[in-house]
Write a protein that holds these residues in place. Structure first.
Motif, mmCIF file in Angstrom:
data_model
loop_
_atom_site.group_PDB
_atom_site.id
_atom_site.type_symbol
_atom_site.label_atom_id
_atom_site.label_comp_id
_atom_site.label_asym_id
_atom_site.label_seq_id
_atom_site.Cartn_x
_atom_site.Cartn_y
_atom_site.Cartn_z
ATOM 1 N N LEU A 202 0.912 -1.171 -0.020
ATOM 2 C CA LEU A 202 -0.148 0.150 -0.105
ATOM 3 C C LEU A 202 0.957 1.363 -0.005
ATOM 4 C CD1 LEU A 202 -2.701 1.464 0.109
ATOM 5 C CD2 LEU A 202 -2.701 1.111 2.962
ATOM 6 N N LYS A 205 2.533 1.686 -3.403
ATOM 7 C CA LYS A 205 1.359 2.319 -4.508
ATOM 8 C C LYS A 205 1.002 3.670 -4.377
ATOM 9 C CE LYS A 205 -1.535 -0.889 -5.482
ATOM 10 N NZ LYS A 205 -1.772 -0.943 -6.811
ATOM 11 N N LEU A 206 0.934 3.950 -3.172
ATOM 12 C CA LEU A 206 0.335 5.515 -2.831
ATOM 13 C C LEU A 206 1.482 6.596 -3.280
ATOM 14 C CD1 LEU A 206 -1.270 5.232 0.539
ATOM 15 C CD2 LEU A 206 -2.470 5.432 -1.462
ATOM 16 N N VAL A 251 -7.217 2.442 -0.589
ATOM 17 C CA VAL A 251 -6.663 3.415 -1.374
ATOM 18 C C VAL A 251 -6.850 4.839 -2.049
ATOM 19 C CG1 VAL A 251 -5.608 3.468 -3.897
ATOM 20 C CG2 VAL A 251 -5.358 1.354 -2.701
#
Length: 481
Positions: A202, A205-206, A251
């Motif tokens: 996560l 990805k961010l 997300v």
């Protein structure tokens, strides 16, 4: 004499074993150095690799090819023949745009390997694949190109070997490294036409999505493909419009904190995840040492990373991640080639959200004209913001979030899906995500007829109140993630 002969044999054997051991250690060190820093190969190593590739083409390709400046040149007619079906669909100009395009794929596992494979097969001229991980035995049946012989090999190296066999004229750039914040700019350099994000971590990805958004780099990101099976639920849309996907929910919420509210295309599934505990598998420990050790006496083995490991095997039905990857590739191919594409289900749902948004505003205006209640519905479709009075404004996207994710398009009172609307739950409190419910039109009329401050548990019963409060608590927890 016999003792002398035996002693000589032992000495000879010791020398041979010592020499072989020394050679193994040397090869291990060279291999590890290449894997850790592939861009910094020595000139001699690079030359040997180029010579090896040229010899490989001579031995395994029957195309009329020749070398210009050390670069392989291929017969254009044969390339056109291989891409004939794409040309028939996208046209010569569309395929030419693909051949001139540059796409970056971040992650080359169960999703990224399929995306990269389809992009190259469809004519993309240059691709960069970024992944630090290796092919594992447990992940072998998820990968698009790997074989058992590739186990223990970096995924991107296995990918490059395969892609060159399919489209040797394409430029395949690989990076065996993890994507960190301080190297995002370097790894995403080169003005890519698209970035494919298949990361599962996560935080990383961010960082990637935020960088692409801030630098106007087109990106498409994969959401949760695990614990799902129904291919008819796979969707493509903006991150702001996703629903029924817990990973996409997190997300989206995190991106909002980073001032990224929309503009990120995603592939996701509206199917509810299959609830199952991960299976824990164990492999008996061996005497081998971890393959990433820096000790000189270490021997490299492709299976070293499986020695004594304990790994959680998530419930994944293998075709679905492949569908995610191929959907992402199809989306990018059509975008680059100029083929019109618009996800229709999302378009229709946004019309529903607009209608519900207008209806809610009209009702709130009526209430504010007859009481001291302050209307809290935003005129725009921009993300929720704080007004000067401190009242939380609800946008069109917030309405969609309440309908799809918080109440699953069902009335909070009856569970009906017919003629649903959104409504303020407790009229003595401001309208917000934590005070908005889904009702049917008839239920709303009865609800708004209740006096302000009415005991809702007495009206609807404890089960309904507990359900609504559980939805609000869950949303409050998600907002803190």
């Amino acid at each position: 004499m016999a003792l002398v002969a035996v002693a000589a044999s032992v000495a000879t054997t010791a020398v041979l074993l010592g020499y072989q051991g020394s050679q193994r250690k040397q090869r291990s060190r060279h291999l590890k150095n290449d894997l850790r820093s592939p861009p910094s190969r020595s000139t001699s190593t690079a030359q040997k690799l180029k010579q090896s590739e040229q010899q490989h083409y001579h031995n395994h390709h029957h195309d009329p090819i020749h070398f210009v400046g050390g670069k392989v040149q291929f017969d254009e007619e044969l390339i056109q023949e291989q891409l004939a079906r794409n040309i028939a669909f996208l046209g010569e100009e569309g395929v030419q745009r693909l051949r001139e395009s540059f796409v970056i794929v971040v992650g080359s596992g169960s999703i990224g390997s399929w995306a990269a494979s389809m992009l190259i097969k469809s004519g993309v001229g240059k691709i960069r694949i970024i992944d630090y991980d290796q092919i594992s035995l447990s992940g072998l049946n998820q990968h698009a190109t790997a074989t058992r012989a590739d186990v223990g090999t970096p995924k991107v190296i296995a990918m490059k070997k395969y892609l060159r066999m399919i489209a040797p004229w394409a430029e395949v750039d690989i990076c065996v490294e993890r994507l960190y914040e301080d190297c995002v700019e370097r790894l995403l350099s080169g003005n890519p036409a698209y970035v494919v994000d298949t990361l599962g971590d996560l935080g990383t990805k961010l960082q990637l999505l935020k960088y692409c958004h801030e630098h106007s780099i087109p990106v498409i990101s994969s959401m949760g493909a695990g614990a799902k099976a129904d291919p008819s639920h796979v969707q493509i849309g903006d991150i702001s419009e996703t629903f029924e996907d817990p990973f996409a929910t997190v997300v989206r919420r995190r991106l909002k904190r980073l001032d990224v509210d929309w503009g990120v295309e995603v592939v996701y599934s509206t199917e509810k995840p299959y609830l199952a505990e991960p299976t824990i598998t164990k492999v008996n420990a061996s005497q081998q040492k971890p393959h990433d050790s820096d000790k000189d006496d270490e021997e490299y083995t492709p299976l070293a990373n499986f020695s004594g490991y304990s790994e959680a095997i998530l419930p994944i039905l293998m075709p679905l991640p492949a569908m995610f990857g191929m959907s992402m590739a199809t989306f990018i191919i059509c975008k680059i080639a100029g083929w019109a594409m618009e996800p229709l289900p999302i378009k229709f749902r946004m019309e529903l959200y607009q209608r519900l948004h207008r209806d809610l505003k009209a009702r709130e205006d009526e209430l504010s004209s007859t009481s001291e209640a302050v209307s809290a519905v935003s005129e725009s479709s921009s993300p929720a913001v704080e007004s000067s009075q401190g009242t939380l404004l609800l946008s069109r996207r917030d309405i969609g979030y309440v309908v799809e994710e918080m109440f699953k398009s069902k009335s909070a009172v009856s569970g009906s899906m017919d003629q649903i609307v959104v409504c303020r739950w407790r009229r003595d409190k401001p309208l917000s995500l934590l005070n908005t419910v889904v009702l049917t039109e008839k239920e709303r009329e009865k609800h708004l007829a209740l006096p302000i401050g009415a005991d809702l548990e007495e009206v609807y019963g404890k089960d309904v109140i507990d359900f609504v409060e559980s939805r609000f608590r869950e949303e409050e927890q998600i907002s803190r993630l």
